[in-house]
Design a protein around this motif. Structure first.
Motif, short mmCIF file in Angstrom:
data_model
loop_
_atom_site.label_atom_id
_atom_site.label_comp_id
_atom_site.label_asym_id
_atom_site.label_seq_id
_atom_site.Cartn_x
_atom_site.Cartn_y
_atom_site.Cartn_z
N LEU A 113 39.62 68.44 173.48
CA LEU A 113 40.64 67.87 174.49
C LEU A 113 41.32 68.95 175.08
CD1 LEU A 113 41.65 64.68 172.66
CD2 LEU A 113 40.09 64.72 174.63
N VAL A 114 41.92 69.97 174.34
CA VAL A 114 42.77 71.12 174.87
C VAL A 114 41.44 71.76 175.77
CG1 VAL A 114 43.12 73.39 174.26
CG2 VAL A 114 43.96 71.46 172.80
N ASP A 115 40.34 72.06 175.23
CA ASP A 115 39.43 72.57 176.08
C ASP A 115 38.93 71.82 177.52
OD1 ASP A 115 37.03 74.70 176.27
OD2 ASP A 115 35.88 73.32 175.90
N ALA A 116 39.05 70.47 177.41
CA ALA A 116 38.83 69.64 178.44
C ALA A 116 39.86 69.82 179.51
CB ALA A 116 38.55 68.23 178.20
N ILE A 117 41.18 69.94 179.14
CA ILE A 117 42.20 70.02 180.07
C ILE A 117 42.07 71.37 180.49
CG2 ILE A 117 44.68 70.25 180.28
CD1 ILE A 117 44.86 68.15 177.92
N ARG A 118 41.77 72.33 180.00
CA ARG A 118 41.85 73.85 180.46
C ARG A 118 40.87 74.09 181.41
NH1 ARG A 118 45.20 77.04 179.33
NH2 ARG A 118 46.49 77.25 177.32
N ASN A 119 39.58 73.15 181.26
CA ASN A 119 38.46 73.38 182.20
C ASN A 119 38.35 72.33 183.34
OD1 ASN A 119 36.80 75.56 181.38
ND2 ASN A 119 37.14 74.68 179.33
N VAL A 303 21.15 59.86 187.21
CA VAL A 303 21.36 60.76 186.31
C VAL A 303 22.54 61.61 186.09
CG1 VAL A 303 20.03 62.63 185.13
CG2 VAL A 303 18.89 60.81 186.40
N GLY A 304 23.28 61.67 185.38
CA GLY A 304 24.65 62.51 185.38
C GLY A 304 24.38 63.55 184.57
N LEU A 305 25.57 64.26 184.37
CA LEU A 305 25.71 65.35 183.42
C LEU A 305 26.56 65.11 182.23
CD1 LEU A 305 25.75 68.35 185.61
CD2 LEU A 305 23.61 67.65 184.65
N GLY A 306 26.12 65.69 180.97
CA GLY A 306 26.88 65.43 179.81
C GLY A 306 26.82 66.97 179.29
N ASN A 307 27.61 67.40 178.12
CA ASN A 307 27.52 68.65 177.69
C ASN A 307 27.08 68.59 176.17
OD1 ASN A 307 29.78 67.85 175.99
ND2 ASN A 307 31.18 68.59 177.39
N ASP A 308 26.84 67.34 175.54
CA ASP A 308 26.50 67.31 174.20
C ASP A 308 27.23 67.98 173.20
OD1 ASP A 308 24.78 65.74 172.50
OD2 ASP A 308 23.14 67.26 172.76
N GLY A 309 28.40 68.16 173.34
CA GLY A 309 29.30 69.07 172.44
C GLY A 309 29.17 70.48 172.70
N PHE A 310 28.71 70.98 173.75
CA PHE A 310 28.93 72.27 174.26
C PHE A 310 30.50 72.28 174.88
CE2 PHE A 310 24.88 73.46 173.28
CZ PHE A 310 24.78 74.90 173.69
N SER A 311 30.88 73.40 175.26
CA SER A 311 32.02 73.51 175.73
C SER A 311 32.31 72.39 176.79
CB SER A 311 32.27 75.05 176.49
OG SER A 311 31.65 75.04 177.58
N ASN A 312 33.72 72.03 177.11
CA ASN A 312 33.96 71.01 177.93
C ASN A 312 34.12 71.43 179.45
OD1 ASN A 312 34.08 68.52 176.49
ND2 ASN A 312 35.19 69.92 175.23
N ASN A 313 33.26 72.45 179.56
CA ASN A 313 33.50 73.16 181.15
C ASN A 313 32.19 72.80 181.78
OD1 ASN A 313 33.18 75.00 183.04
ND2 ASN A 313 33.77 76.83 181.87
N MET A 314 32.34 71.81 182.65
CA MET A 314 31.39 71.42 183.41
C MET A 314 30.83 72.01 184.59
SD MET A 314 30.67 68.47 181.55
CE MET A 314 29.44 67.70 182.63
N PHE A 315 31.67 73.01 184.59
CA PHE A 315 31.08 74.17 185.60
C PHE A 315 29.90 75.05 184.91
CE2 PHE A 315 35.59 73.60 187.05
CZ PHE A 315 35.33 73.84 188.25
N SER A 316 29.88 75.09 183.80
CA SER A 316 28.87 75.80 183.11
C SER A 316 27.66 74.93 183.04
CB SER A 316 29.22 75.97 181.74
OG SER A 316 30.24 77.13 181.67
N GLU A 317 27.90 73.47 182.69
CA GLU A 317 26.75 72.51 182.66
C GLU A 317 26.28 72.52 183.92
OE1 GLU A 317 26.69 71.21 179.27
OE2 GLU A 317 24.60 71.02 179.85
N MET A 318 26.73 72.63 185.03
CA MET A 318 26.32 72.56 186.31
C MET A 318 25.49 73.82 186.87
SD MET A 318 29.25 70.76 188.99
CE MET A 318 30.55 71.30 188.13
N LYS A 319 25.80 74.88 186.39
CA LYS A 319 25.35 76.14 186.67
C LYS A 319 23.98 76.08 185.86
CE LYS A 319 29.42 78.64 187.26
NZ LYS A 319 30.16 79.72 187.49
#
Ligand SMILES: [Zn+2]
Length: 439
Positions: A113-119, A303-319
């Motif tokens: 959750l810390v990671d999510a807020i930060r990202n 079709v949406g995007l998840g991170n499956d436990g990777f960092s909660n940085n959705m910018f990385s998932e989009m890239k």
């Protein structure tokens, strides 16, 4: 509160970029969007948060994650290196989840959750497993989410892999939590692990409970070819057909991955209105294959995007999404940044819309006031049309300076206001070390 002086990207229907934009928050929702001069003149008494030229975006959504996986970071396996997806489950995840106690569940969630807020990830759809601490585990995660001030939909992954008693506890935990979760910040759905660890009997039980509660499911679908082989062996059917016949699919169900599905199964997902969460970083890491996301999008599957436990940085998932499908298709024209952003924002908002009452993924009147400010200074012209390419090539989660959920500021100028990051980090390291020793 009035946020002023930002480059405001509304997304949504309007999809405007307002150069000197402002946004009025009333309680937990957005009450007005427009040029700063207009809104300051109309609401002169409002408390002001000056964006100082930063980019204002809606908070991002993660359609599939596992908070419980946080303690795997840096963990050495005492086995040989897993050579297949079933071995990754056996050597890593099913050993880790069995070792989790409720304190581990709490701190795993808090660090995510810390990671999510930060990202700038403000809504998360989690999928939880802790087979030796099932009952009450969703309450512990819910407390962490409430403390953080984020929005989350929780579920417990029911599986037969740990025996009947644990399976029944899992069903009970979903049922209990679904009955009590309500309100604008916490929601619940029914969690199932995956076809390969679920018997027909268990699926039947789960459907009975979920139907009674009027909820759908959140489960892994055809993530690896092993799931297909198991399904064919058990039922003579491929995974999506087996789940369809069992009554698992439907407009309220989220199918994570959908990597190994054929054209008929895709049509079934579309006909049932089942949502799909694509997790490219995870799929690449586990070497399970490439989901035919383009084929699913062509069929108008959400079709949406998840991170499956990777960092909660959705910018990385989009890239990653942007890069993976170009390479997989050997065609640089496919999976444009606009299509990636549609998945991450529009489709994820539609998925999250199953659980939350007001609009998400857009800055519009009446939407949930989930807003992020980004320290992004464009070095080339920026407009609503080319914003997706700025996002892929220039933006990242580390640029998020301020995160707001439901009108409440959770991080301001990179400083967390709801969570004590240092204390959480120290306790997480301690609990993770002990968990590693127990394994
Ligand atoms: Zn998953």
């Amino acid at each position: 509160m009035l946020i002023t002086n930002g480059k405001l990207a509304t997304f949504g229907e309007a999809n405007q970029l307002i150069e000197d934009g402002a946004i009025l928050i009333d309680g937990d929702e957005i009450a007005a969007v427009g040029p700063t001069t207009d809104l300051v003149a109309r609401y002169p008494e409002e408390e002001i948060l000056d964006a100082q030229g930063r980019l204002i975006l809606p908070g991002f959504i993660c359609a599939h994650t596992h908070f419980y996986g946080a303690f795997a970071r840096g963990m050495a396996l005492k086995t040989e290196a897993p050579a297949s997806f079933p071995q990754i489950l056996e050597y890593l995840w099913w050993r880790l989840d069995k070792a989790l106690k409720l304190d581990d569940v709490r701190y795993s969630a808090l660090v995510c959750l810390v990671d999510a807020i930060r990202n700038g990830t403000t809504t998360l759809i989690d999928h939880h497993a802790s087979p030796n601490a099932v009952t009450g585990s969703l309450d512990v995660i819910a407390e962490a989410v409430t403390q953080a001030g984020l929005r989350a939909c929780l579920c417990y992954e029911v599986s037969d892999r740990d025996g009947e008693e644990t399976m029944l506890q899992g069903i009970g935990e979903n049922e209990r939590f679904i009955k009590q979760a309500s309100g604008p910040y916490l929601a619940a759905t029914f969690g199932l692990h995956a076809s390969l660890t679920l018997s027909d009997e268990t699926l039947k039980r789960a459907v009975e409970v979920a139907d009674e509660l009027d909820v759908g499911f959140h489960l892994h679908v055809a993530e690896d070819k092993a799931d297909v082989a198991d399904s064919l062996k058990k039922s003579g059917l491929r995974v999506v057909e087996r789940l369809e016949q069992a009554g698992i699919l439907g407009a309220k169900t989220i199918a994570a991955h959908a990597v190994h599905i054929d054209a008929f199964e895709m049509d079934t997902l579309r006909e049932t209105g089942t949502k799909v969460a694509h997790n490219p970083r995870s799929n690449m890491n586990n070497a399970v294959g490439v989901a035919d996301v383009l084929g699913m999008l062509r069929r108008r599957i959400d079709v949406g995007l998840g991170n499956d436990g990777f960092s909660n940085n959705m910018f990385s998932e989009m890239k990653t999404t942007y890069l993976l499908h170009k390479l997989a298709q050997e065609d640089p024209r496919v999976m444009g940044a606009d299509q990636v952003l549609d998945m991450a924002v529009k489709n994820n908002a539609r998925i999250a819309g199953l659980f939350f009452s007001k609009s998400l993924g857009e800055l519009s009147v009446g939407a949930h006031a989930d807003i992020i400010l980004l320290d992004y200074v464009p070095t080339t012209p920026l407009n609503a049309g080319n914003l997706p390419w700025h996002l892929i090539f220039g933006m990242d989660g580390g640029q998020v300076s301020t995160t707001i959920v439901g009108g409440k500021v959770l991080m301001k100028d990179r400083e967390l206001l709801t969570l004590d990051e240092d204390a959480i980090t120290a306790r997480s390291r301690d609990f993770a070390g002990k968990l590693w020793a127990r394994m």
